[in-house]
Design a protein around this motif. Structure first.
Motif, short mmCIF file in Angstrom:
data_model
loop_
_atom_site.label_atom_id
_atom_site.label_comp_id
_atom_site.label_asym_id
_atom_site.label_seq_id
_atom_site.Cartn_x
_atom_site.Cartn_y
_atom_site.Cartn_z
N THR A 319 0.84 -1.20 0.00
CA THR A 319 0.00 0.00 0.00
C THR A 319 0.87 1.24 0.00
OG1 THR A 319 -1.80 -1.11 1.19
CG2 THR A 319 -1.76 1.30 1.26
N PHE A 320 0.57 2.17 -0.90
CA PHE A 320 1.24 3.47 -0.97
C PHE A 320 0.29 4.54 -0.45
CE2 PHE A 320 3.15 0.95 -4.36
CZ PHE A 320 4.51 1.13 -4.13
N GLY A 321 0.70 5.28 0.59
CA GLY A 321 -0.11 6.36 1.11
C GLY A 321 -1.38 5.87 1.79
N ASN A 322 -2.28 6.83 2.02
CA ASN A 322 -3.59 6.52 2.59
C ASN A 322 -4.55 7.66 2.23
OD1 ASN A 322 -3.39 8.60 4.74
ND2 ASN A 322 -1.79 7.24 5.54
N GLY A 323 -5.76 7.58 2.73
CA GLY A 323 -6.78 8.55 2.37
C GLY A 323 -6.48 9.97 2.78
N SER A 324 -5.57 10.18 3.72
CA SER A 324 -5.20 11.54 4.13
C SER A 324 -3.76 11.88 3.77
CB SER A 324 -5.39 11.70 5.65
OG SER A 324 -4.61 10.76 6.36
N ASN A 325 -3.10 10.99 3.04
CA ASN A 325 -1.71 11.21 2.64
C ASN A 325 -1.49 10.65 1.24
OD1 ASN A 325 1.07 11.75 2.65
ND2 ASN A 325 1.52 9.74 3.54
N TYR A 326 -1.56 11.54 0.25
CA TYR A 326 -1.40 11.13 -1.14
C TYR A 326 0.06 11.28 -1.54
CZ TYR A 326 -6.40 10.65 -2.00
OH TYR A 326 -7.71 10.23 -1.99
N GLU A 327 0.67 10.19 -2.00
CA GLU A 327 2.08 10.16 -2.33
C GLU A 327 2.30 10.41 -3.83
OE1 GLU A 327 4.29 10.01 -0.09
OE2 GLU A 327 3.57 8.80 1.60
N ILE A 349 -1.85 -4.19 -5.54
CA ILE A 349 -1.42 -2.89 -5.03
C ILE A 349 -2.62 -2.02 -4.64
CG2 ILE A 349 -0.25 -0.73 -5.61
CD1 ILE A 349 1.64 -3.09 -5.15
N THR A 350 -2.48 -1.31 -3.53
CA THR A 350 -3.39 -0.22 -3.16
C THR A 350 -2.56 1.06 -3.09
OG1 THR A 350 -4.80 -1.70 -1.86
CG2 THR A 350 -4.99 0.66 -1.42
N GLY A 351 -3.07 2.12 -3.69
CA GLY A 351 -2.28 3.34 -3.71
C GLY A 351 -3.13 4.59 -3.74
N TRP A 369 -6.40 2.00 -7.00
CA TRP A 369 -5.55 3.19 -7.08
C TRP A 369 -6.43 4.44 -7.12
CZ3 TRP A 369 -0.33 3.21 -6.54
CH2 TRP A 369 0.28 4.47 -6.60
N TYR A 370 -6.12 5.39 -6.23
CA TYR A 370 -6.88 6.62 -6.13
C TYR A 370 -5.99 7.78 -6.57
CZ TYR A 370 -9.99 3.76 -3.26
OH TYR A 370 -10.84 2.77 -2.81
N GLY A 371 -6.23 8.29 -7.78
CA GLY A 371 -5.43 9.38 -8.30
C GLY A 371 -5.04 9.13 -9.75
N LEU A 372 -3.75 9.37 -10.07
CA LEU A 372 -3.27 9.31 -11.44
C LEU A 372 -2.25 8.20 -11.63
CD1 LEU A 372 -2.67 13.09 -12.30
CD2 LEU A 372 -4.25 11.55 -13.48
N ILE A 373 -2.29 7.59 -12.82
CA ILE A 373 -1.26 6.66 -13.26
C ILE A 373 -0.74 7.18 -14.59
CG2 ILE A 373 -0.73 4.32 -14.03
CD1 ILE A 373 -2.97 3.34 -12.13
N ILE A 374 0.58 7.46 -14.67
CA ILE A 374 1.18 8.02 -15.89
C ILE A 374 2.43 7.22 -16.21
CG2 ILE A 374 2.01 10.12 -17.02
CD1 ILE A 374 0.79 11.69 -14.63
N ALA A 375 2.59 6.82 -17.47
CA ALA A 375 3.77 6.06 -17.87
C ALA A 375 4.24 6.53 -19.24
CB ALA A 375 3.49 4.56 -17.90
N THR A 376 5.57 6.51 -19.44
CA THR A 376 6.12 6.90 -20.74
C THR A 376 6.04 5.77 -21.76
OG1 THR A 376 8.36 6.19 -20.18
CG2 THR A 376 7.74 8.44 -19.58
N GLY A 377 5.81 4.53 -21.27
CA GLY A 377 5.76 3.38 -22.17
C GLY A 377 4.38 2.74 -22.19
N ASN A 378 4.36 1.41 -22.11
CA ASN A 378 3.11 0.67 -22.17
C ASN A 378 2.47 0.56 -20.78
OD1 ASN A 378 3.69 0.18 -24.88
ND2 ASN A 378 4.72 -1.75 -24.41
N VAL A 379 1.13 0.57 -20.76
CA VAL A 379 0.37 0.34 -19.53
C VAL A 379 -0.54 -0.86 -19.77
CG1 VAL A 379 -1.23 1.29 -17.85
CG2 VAL A 379 0.39 2.81 -19.01
N GLU A 380 -0.43 -1.86 -18.90
CA GLU A 380 -1.22 -3.09 -19.06
C GLU A 380 -1.99 -3.39 -17.79
OE1 GLU A 380 1.36 -6.27 -20.15
OE2 GLU A 380 1.86 -5.41 -22.12
#
Length: 436
Positions: A319-327, A349-351, A369-380
Motif C-alpha cells: 500500500t502506498f499512502g492513505n486517504g489523508s496522505n497522497y504520495e 497494489i493499493t495506492g 488506485w486513487y489518483g493518477l497513473i502516468i507512464a512513458t511506455g506501455n500500460v497493461e
C-alpha cells in the motif's frame, strides 16, 4: 690709506650652516608623516572592515530571504488538513493572504506593503486562519518573514497575456488547463475553478534580516500540474479486450457536485482497437481522437516532486499512502535490475496519489488506485479470475496496450485534485526588492 683688518673666520658662522635642531625637526616631520599614513591605513582598514561586514550581513540577509521563499513554496503543497499548511483554505478568496514569521516580535509596520484589506492569516501547525502574531515558521535559526497572496488581474504586466473568464474587476489569476479539452497551460480567470486542472498563481514576498541588513525577494510561483486529463483512459494507441472492462468518463459524484466537466471515456492519438464488448460510459463520447499528449514530458516534470522512489518492484499487496496522505511514487523501470525488461510489475497494489513510471508498467492481481497513473511506455491491466482492478482518477500512457479482465476505471476529478496537491511550486518571475 687702506687699513687692513684681520678677522677670525671661525667667528663668522652662516645661519645656513647652523645644524643644531635639524635632526629633531626631521624626526618630528617623519613622525607626522607616519602618523598620517597610519591614520589613513586605520581609516582604510576600518572602512574595509565595515564594507566587508556590510557585505557579509547583506549576503546573509539575502540567503535568509531565499530560505523564506523555499519554506513558503514547501508549505503551499498539500491541503488545509495538513499540519503547517500555509495556503488558502478552499474555496479561494481574492483577499486571502498569509504570513510566515520566524520571530514573534514582528509587527505590521515591519511590512512596507502591509494591506489591512487582506485576511493576513498567520497559519500555525493546526490553524490555517490564525491571526495572532506568533512565530509560525518551521525555521528558528534564520531570521525572515514572508507574505503570500494570490496573483490578481491588477498584478498583471501591461503586455502579459491571460484569458478573462471571470466576472470581477480584480479576479484571481489561475494557471493550468482552462477547459476539460484544453491541452495548453495558460493564465486565466474563472468563476468555477476545477482544481484538478489549475491552481492560483501565488505572489511570495520574503524579507531576510541579518544585523542591520534587510534584503527582499519577490517571486511569482505556479504549481506543476502534470498532463492534461482529457479522458478517463488515454494512450497514443489503446487496445481494450473482454466484456468485464468498464471505463467511465463521467465525473464521479464529488466532481459532479462541484460542476466539473465529464470527459471522453477513452482518448487516443493514432489508434483504438476494441476486442469484445467493454462498457464505455460517457456523456461526451465513448472514444475520441484527442491528439497527442507527450507523457514523457510530464513524467520528467513531475519526477522532482516525487515523495517515494522505487528502485525495485514492491512486494505483493503493498500500500502506498492513505486517504489523508497522497504520495507521488516514481519509478525508472528502465533501471530496474530484477527484472531488467523495462517493466514495473505491480501485483495486488493499493495506492493513493500519482504513480509516474519511466518505461512500462503492468498490473496484475487486485488493484485499487486513487489518483493518477502516468507512464512513458506501455500500460497493461490484467485483472483476470477473481481479481478486480479499480482506478479512481485517470490513466495515461504512451500506449495503453491492454485492458483485459475485471478492470474498472472511473474518472474522478476530486481524486486527481488530491493527487495534485503535493506537486511542487516553480518560480517563474523573480526580482530583488529593496527595503525602503
Amino acid at each position: 690709506m687702506n687699513t687692513e683688518q684681520k678677522v677670525n673666520a671661525s667667528t663668522i658662522v652662516s645661519p645656513l650652516k647652523n645644524e643644531k635642531g635639524i635632526i629633531l625637526i626631521a624626526i618630528l616631520i617623519l613622525i607626522a608623516i607616519l602618523a598620517i599614513i597610519g591614520s589613513l591605513a586605520a581609516i582604510t582598514t576600518t572602512t574595509d572592515l565595515k564594507i566587508s561586514s556590510n557585505y557579509k550581513t547583506g549576503v546573509t540577509a539575502f540567503y535568509a530571504a531565499e530560505a523564506g521563499i523555499n519554506e513558503a513554496r514547501s508549505r503551499l503543497r498539500g491541503s488545509p488538513s495538513d499540519n503547517y499548511y500555509a495556503g488558502d483554505p478552499v474555496p479561494y478568496n481574492a483577499s486571502w493572504s498569509a504570513y510566515i514569521l520566524t520571530y514573534g516580535t514582528w509587527t505590521t509596520s515591519s511590512d512596507p506593503d502591509f494591506d489591512a484589506n487582506y485576511a493576513n492569516y498567520i497559519p500555525t501547525a493546526t490553524q490555517t486562519t490564525n491571526t495572532n502574531i506568533v512565530a509560525n515558521s518551521l525555521q528558528s535559526n534564520i531570521s525572515y518573514w514572508v507574505n503570500i497572496r494570490h496573483k490578481k488581474e491588477s498584478d498583471l504586466f501591461a503586455a502579459e497575456a491571460y484569458t478573462d473568464n471571470g466576472s470581477g474587476a480584480d479576479d484571481i489569476i489561475y494557471y493550468g488547463y482552462i477547459t476539460s479539452t484544453s491541452t495548453t497551460l495558460e493564465q486565466f480567470t474563472t468563476n468555477s475553478p476545477d482544481l484538478s486542472r489549475c491552481a492560483p498563481i501565488e505572489i511570495i514576498r520574503s524579507y531576510g534580516i541579518s544585523g542591520n541588513s534587510i534584503k527582499g525577494i519577490n517571486i511569482q510561483a505556479k504549481k506543476v500540474l502534470g498532463p492534461p486529463i482529457v479522458a478517463a483512459v488515454y494512450g497514443n494507441s489503446v487496445t481494450i479486450g473482454g466484456t468485464s472492462v468498464e471505463v467511465v468518463g463521467n465525473d464521479a459524484t464529488c466532481g459532479s457536485a462541484k460542476g466539473h466537466s465529464d470527459l471522453v471515456a477513452v482518448g487516443y492519438d493514432t489508434s483504438y482497437i476494441q476486442n469484445g464488448l467493454p462498457a464505455l460510459t460517457s456523456n461526451v463520447a465513448q472514444t475520441k481522437d484527442v491528439g497527442e499528449i507527450n507523457c514523457t514530458t510530464y513524467v520528467d516534470a513531475l519526477e522532482p516532486t516525487k515523495t517515494i522512489t522505487l528502485t525495485e518492484e514492491p512486494p505483493n499487496n503493498y500500500t502506498f499512502g492513505n486517504g489523508s496522505n497522497y504520495e507521488i511514487v516514481y519509478c525508472d523501470a528502465t533501471q530496474l535490475t530484477t527484472p531488467s525488461d523495462g517493466t514495473l510489475d505491480m501485483q495486488g497494489i493499493t495506492g493513493y496519489g500519482t504513480l509516474i513510471v519511466k518505461g512500462n508498467v503492468s498490473f496484475s492481481g487486485n488493484l485499487d488506485w486513487y489518483g493518477l497513473i502516468i507512464a512513458t511506455g506501455n500500460v497493461e491491466f490484467a485483472g483476470g479470475g477473481s481479481n478486480v482492478q479499480n482506478v479512481h482518477g485517470a490513466v495515461l500512457g504512451s500506449n495503453v496496450t491492454q485492458l483485459q479482465g475485471s478492470v474498472n476505471i472511473q474518472y474522478d476529478s476530486c481524486e486527481i485534485e488530491k493527487a495534485n496537491a503535493n506537486n511542487r511550486y516553480l518560480t517563474f518571475r523573480w526580482k530583488d526588492k529593496t527595503f525602503d
